[in-house]
Write an enzyme that holds these catalytic residues in place. Structure first.
Site, PDB file in Angstrom:
ATOM      1  N   SER A 168       0.720  -1.108  -0.266  1.00  0.00           N
ATOM      2  CA  SER A 168       0.106  -0.147  -0.108  1.00  0.00           C
ATOM      3  C   SER A 168       0.919   1.323   0.020  1.00  0.00           C
ATOM      4  O   SER A 168       1.982   1.166   0.175  1.00  0.00           O
ATOM      5  CB  SER A 168      -1.011   0.063   1.150  1.00  0.00           C
ATOM      6  OG  SER A 168      -0.272  -0.214   2.255  1.00  0.00           O
ATOM      7  N   LEU A 181       1.463   3.439  -2.502  1.00  0.00           N
ATOM      8  CA  LEU A 181       2.137   3.468  -3.744  1.00  0.00           C
ATOM      9  C   LEU A 181       2.002   4.904  -4.393  1.00  0.00           C
ATOM     10  O   LEU A 181       2.573   5.208  -5.164  1.00  0.00           O
ATOM     11  CB  LEU A 181       1.949   2.506  -4.698  1.00  0.00           C
ATOM     12  CG  LEU A 181       2.445   1.068  -4.586  1.00  0.00           C
ATOM     13  CD1 LEU A 181       2.052  -0.048  -5.485  1.00  0.00           C
ATOM     14  CD2 LEU A 181       4.039   1.297  -4.457  1.00  0.00           C
ATOM     15  N   GLY A 238      -3.273   7.654  -5.894  1.00  0.00           N
ATOM     16  CA  GLY A 238      -4.032   8.852  -5.840  1.00  0.00           C
ATOM     17  C   GLY A 238      -3.245   9.924  -6.853  1.00  0.00           C
ATOM     18  O   GLY A 238      -3.849  10.355  -7.656  1.00  0.00           O
ATOM     19  N   LYS A 260       8.996 -10.535  -9.305  1.00  0.00           N
ATOM     20  CA  LYS A 260       8.124 -11.532  -8.969  1.00  0.00           C
ATOM     21  C   LYS A 260       6.898 -11.092  -8.097  1.00  0.00           C
ATOM     22  O   LYS A 260       5.755 -11.273  -8.384  1.00  0.00           O
ATOM     23  CB  LYS A 260       8.624 -12.751  -8.317  1.00  0.00           C
ATOM     24  CG  LYS A 260       8.063 -14.142  -8.194  1.00  0.00           C
ATOM     25  CD  LYS A 260       7.992 -14.681  -9.565  1.00  0.00           C
ATOM     26  CE  LYS A 260       9.312 -15.238  -9.690  1.00  0.00           C
ATOM     27  NZ  LYS A 260       9.836 -15.517 -10.910  1.00  0.00           N
ATOM     28  N   CYS A 301      -9.700  27.924  10.499  1.00  0.00           N
ATOM     29  CA  CYS A 301     -10.593  27.392  11.183  1.00  0.00           C
ATOM     30  C   CYS A 301     -10.409  27.332  12.579  1.00  0.00           C
ATOM     31  O   CYS A 301     -10.645  28.574  12.985  1.00  0.00           O
ATOM     32  CB  CYS A 301     -11.110  26.203  10.468  1.00  0.00           C
ATOM     33  SG  CYS A 301     -12.704  25.563  10.839  1.00  0.00           S
ATOM     34  N   HIS A 340     -11.312  26.942   4.846  1.00  0.00           N
ATOM     35  CA  HIS A 340     -10.261  26.117   4.792  1.00  0.00           C
ATOM     36  C   HIS A 340      -9.483  26.834   3.455  1.00  0.00           C
ATOM     37  O   HIS A 340      -9.904  25.877   2.235  1.00  0.00           O
ATOM     38  CB  HIS A 340     -10.667  24.797   4.772  1.00  0.00           C
ATOM     39  CG  HIS A 340     -10.915  24.308   6.194  1.00  0.00           C
ATOM     40  ND1 HIS A 340      -9.628  23.922   6.885  1.00  0.00           N
ATOM     41  CD2 HIS A 340     -11.965  23.998   6.666  1.00  0.00           C
ATOM     42  CE1 HIS A 340     -10.470  23.678   8.084  1.00  0.00           C
ATOM     43  NE2 HIS A 340     -11.576  23.511   7.931  1.00  0.00           N
ATOM     44  N   GLU A 347      -6.896  26.179   2.250  1.00  0.00           N
ATOM     45  CA  GLU A 347      -5.958  25.072   1.823  1.00  0.00           C
ATOM     46  C   GLU A 347      -6.410  24.097   0.913  1.00  0.00           C
ATOM     47  O   GLU A 347      -5.847  23.399  -0.121  1.00  0.00           O
ATOM     48  CB  GLU A 347      -5.515  24.351   3.073  1.00  0.00           C
ATOM     49  CG  GLU A 347      -6.480  23.543   3.817  1.00  0.00           C
ATOM     50  CD  GLU A 347      -6.947  24.256   4.871  1.00  0.00           C
ATOM     51  OE1 GLU A 347      -7.072  25.232   4.877  1.00  0.00           O
ATOM     52  OE2 GLU A 347      -7.461  23.395   5.731  1.00  0.00           O
TER      53      GLU A 347
HETATM   54  N1  GLN Z   1     -13.664  22.403  15.825  1.00  0.00           N
HETATM   55  C1  GLN Z   1     -14.145  23.599  15.297  1.00  0.00           C
HETATM   56  C2  GLN Z   1     -15.454  23.448  14.892  1.00  0.00           C
HETATM   57  O1  GLN Z   1     -16.151  22.614  14.667  1.00  0.00           O
HETATM   58  C3  GLN Z   1     -12.876  23.971  14.137  1.00  0.00           C
HETATM   59  C4  GLN Z   1     -13.218  22.805  13.066  1.00  0.00           C
HETATM   60  C5  GLN Z   1     -11.995  22.925  11.967  1.00  0.00           C
HETATM   61  O2  GLN Z   1     -10.941  23.521  12.247  1.00  0.00           O
HETATM   62  N2  GLN Z   1     -12.211  22.521  10.722  1.00  0.00           N
HETATM   63  O3  GLN Z   1     -16.003  24.651  14.908  1.00  0.00           O
END
Ligand code: GLN
Length: 554
Positions: free
Chosen positions: A28, A30, A33, A204, A400, A532, A534
Site C-alpha cells: 500500500s 504507492l 491517488g 515476482k 478554522c 479552509h 488550503e
Molecule cells: N472544531 C472547530 C469547529 O468545529 C473547528 C473545525 C475546524 O478547524 N475544521 O467549529
C-alpha cells in the site's frame, strides 16, 4: 479548455465515454491517488475532459467521521462532501472541482442497498451481495458518467489488490466489461523492490499481484511500475511476459523528490498517448500551455535554495498508520505552492500542541500556522503559540480552529476576559467567545454527527478595504470551503473590536464572522479565517492567503 472545445472533441473523437480503472498491488502507499491525478491531468492536457471517482472500501459513509491519523486529511469538496485526501490530488493536478458524486464508499453502497431492501424495492427477492451490491456500484458509476458528461472517467480502486474488502469493486469492473467492452482500460500500479542484500530489482511480487487480479477476472492493460529507479529492458520484458501485457504498455514510475514531477515524467514516457492509442485517437494539444506553467513552477521549486521556517502547531502529530504529513496534506501543499512562487523553500517546524510549553520552540520560525482541529486536546498549547505570534509580530495564519483560537487568545490576553473559551472546549462556558448555534446544538444532542457541520462553499464579503484580506484577495466577494460546527459569538463583537480586533470578512448576510485580523499598524500579518483556503491552492495557482503569509516572511 472551454466547454465548447470539450463538446467538440467528445463528438469528433470520443463516440462513447471511456473508463480507466486504477488499482494498486504488492504494497500500500504507492501513490495511486497521485498517479490517477497525473493521468487525469495529462488527458485533460491532451484535450480530453476528465472526472474522477474514488472507490473506498471502508464502511464509513464518508471520510468525515474519521480521525486524520486513521486515514489522512478529510478533504472537503465545494458542495460539502467530506472525501479522503486523494480528492485533493485530483483537484490540484487536474485543475477541476469535484462534487460529492466523486466519492463512493462501501458504507454508502451497503446503506443504499439495505434502504432499498427495507422499502421492498427488490420485490421480495433474497438480496445477495452479488449482484445487488455490484449492481449498485455499476449504477453509481453509470449515473456519474452521464451526469459529468466527460470523455474519461478515472476510477481509483481504494486499497491493495488481494485484500478482501475491495473485491466487490473489482467484481463490478468485471461485470462492466461485458457491457462496455472496448471502453475500459485497467492500469495496475505495482512495486518492484530492490532488496539490499541482492542489489537487484525483483519483478515476482508484481507478477503475483497481477495474477490475483487475473483470478478476479481482471486483465490489466497497462502496468505502472514504482521502484527506486527506472526499469531496465530485461525487467520490462519479464513483466510483460509474466503479466501478459505488450512491452510498450509497461512503464516505469521511479521515486521522485517532488510529487509534482510525476505528471511530467508520465508525459515524457508517453503513457497517455498509449492509453489514447487503445481508443484509436490522438492527443489534441489545446491545453499544453498548462504544462508549460507547471514546468515553470517546478523549476522555481528546484531552484528555491533560500529556506524559510514555518511553524505548524497541531495535535495530529503522533503517527498511526497515516503520518502527520497526511493529516495536514492540503495545508502542506499550499505552503509549498506559495513558497516556491516566492522562490523560497519551506521547512516545517512541527510543534506538538500537547507538549508546547515554551516559546523557545518558536524562536527561529519565520511564520506560524494553526490549522483546523477538533476537541479540547492540545488547545492550550495552540493558544500559547498564537499569543507568541501576536506579541512578537510573527506572521500568523489561523485556519478554522486556528481562527477561533486566535479570537479566544485575543479575548483572554487583550480584552482580559479571563474565562474566554469555546463551547466546544467547555459546554458550560461562562464566556463562550466561540459558541454553537441552535441548529448545530440540536444535531449534537441527537448524536447526528455524519455530514452535519457547516460544509462546503460559502460566500464571504470582505468588508474592510484596508485589510490584509482585501490586499491579498483583491475582491469584495470570495468563495471558500467550510467544515466546522462552532462560530464566532456576535455577543462579544463590540468588546473585541474596541480592543483592536478587526472583523474584515463576514457571510454575505453579515450574520457570521468569517475573517478576523489585527490592524496592519499593530501587526504585519495576523489573520484568522473561519474557512479552509488550503483546499483551493494549487501549484500553478497558489492561494492568496498563503502567498500573503509567505510574502510577509521574506
Ligand atoms: N472544531 C472547530 C469547529 O468545529 C473547528 C473545525 C475546524 O478547524 N475544521 O467549529
Amino acid at each position: 479548455m472551454t466547454k465548447t472545445d470539450n463538446t467538440r472533441y467528445s463528438c469528433l473523437r470520443m463516440k462513447t465515454q471511456k473508463f480507466i480503472f486504477i488499482s494498486g498491488g504488492v504494497i500500500s502507499g504507492l501513490g495511486k491517488g497521485i498517479a490517477s491525478a497525473s493521468i487525469g491531468m495529462l488527458l485533460k492536457n491532451k484535450g480530453y475532459s476528465v472526472n474522477f471517482i474514488k472507490c473506498d472500501p471502508y464502511l464509513n459513509v464518508d471520510a468525515g467521521t474519521m480521525n486524520p491519523l486513521e486515514h489522512g486529511e478529510v478533504f472537503v469538496t465545494k458542495d460539502g462532501y467530506e472525501m479522503d485526501m486523494d480528492a485533493g490530488h485530483y483537484e490540484r493536478f487536474a485543475n477541476i472541482e469535484l462534487t460529492r458524486d466523486s466519492g463512493m464508499t462501501s458504507g454508502q453502497v451497503y446503506l443504499s442497498v439495505i434502504n432499498k431492501e427495507r422499502s421492498l424495492e427488490y420485490d421480495g427477492k433474497c438480496v445477495d451481495p452479488v449482484p445487488y451490491l455490484v449492481n449498485e456500484i455499476i449504477q453509481k458509476i453509470e449515473e456519474f458518467a452521464k451526469k459529468s458528461n466527460v470523455d474519461f472517467i478515472l476510477i481509483e480502486m481504494g486499497g491493495t489488490v488481494g485484500e478482501y474488502q475491495n473485491e466487490i469493486y473489482f467484481e463490478a469492473e468485471r461485470m462492466m466489461k461485458r457491457k462496455y467492452d472496448g471502453s475500459i482500460t485497467h492500469i495496475h500500479l505495482v512495486y518492484l523492490p530492490i532488496p539490499h542484500n541482492l542489489g537487484e530489482m525483483k519483478t515476482k511480487p508484481a507478477q503475483q499481484s497481477v495474477r490475483i487480479l487475473n483470478g478476479m477476472g481482471i486483465f490489466p492493460d497497462l502496468i505502472l511500475a514504482r521502484s527506486e529507479t527506472h526499469l531496465d529492458k530485461q525487467r520490462i520484458g519479464k513483466l510483460a511476459l509474466g503479466c501478459g501485457i505488450p512491452e510498450d504498455f509497461v512503464f516505469s514510475a521511479p521515486d521522485v523528490s517532488n510529487i509534482y514531477e510525476i505528471p511530467i515524467n508520465f508525459d515524457k514516457e508517453g503513457i497517455v498517448e498509449r492509453i489514447l492509442s487503445r481508443y484509436k485517437v490522438k492527443p489534441n494539444t489545446t491545453e499544453s500551455n498548462k504544462l508549460k506553467k507547471w514546468n515553470i513552477a517546478l523549476r522555481k521549486a528546484k531552484n528555491a535554495k533560500r529556506k524559510i521556517k514555518i511553524g505548524i502547531v497541531g495535535k495530529y502529530i503522533a503517527s498511526g498508520d497515516f503520518n502527520l504529513e497526511d493529516a495536514y496534506a492540503s495545508v502542506l501543499e499550499s505552503i509549498k505552492h506559495a513558497s516556491w512562487y516566492y522562490d523560497v523553500s519551506p521547512e516545517i517546524v512541527w510543534v506538538d500542541s500537547e507538549k508546547f510549553e515554551e516559546e523557545k520552540q518558536l524562536n527561529n520560525i519565520n511564520c506560524l500556522i494553526v490549522p483546523g482541529g477538533f476537541g479540547s486536546r492540545g488547545v492550550e498549547g495552540k493558544i500559547k503559540a498564537i499569543k507568541y505570534a501576536r506579541e512578537n509580530r510573527v506572521p500568523y495564519l489561523g485556519l478554522c480552529y486556528g481562527m477561533q483560537l486566535a479570537v479566544i487568545e485575543f479575548a483572554r490576553n487583550v480584552c482580559n476576559i479571563e474565562n474566554a473559551t469555546s463551547s466546544e472546549i467547555d459546554k458550560n462556558a461562562k464566556d463562550p467567545i466561540i459558541h454553537i448555534m441552535t441548529d448545530q446544538e440540536k444535531k449534537i444532542l441527537n448524536r447526528d454527527y455524519g455530514a452535519s457541520m457547516r460544509l462546503g462553499n460559502w460566500n464571504c464579503k470582505i468588508i474592510d478595504k484596508k485589510s490584509n484580506a482585501y490586499d491579498v484577495y483583491k475582491s469584495d466577494i470570495i468563495t471558500e470551503r467550510h467544515r466546522h460546527r462552532y462560530e464566532f459569538n456576535n455577543n462579544y463583537i463590540d468588546i473585541l473590536i474596541n480592543h483592536g480586533l478587526k472583523i474584515t470578512g463576514t457571510t454575505t448576510d453579515g450574520k457570521l464572522v468569517e475573517i478576523v485580523e489585527l490592524d496592519k499598524k499593530v501587526h504585519p500579518y495576523f489573520i484568522g479565517v473561519q474557512f479552509h483556503p488550503e483546499f483551493k491552492s494549487s501549484l500553478i495557482n497558489p492561494h492568496p492567503l498563503f502567498l500573503g503569509l509567505i510574502k510577509e516572511c521574506i
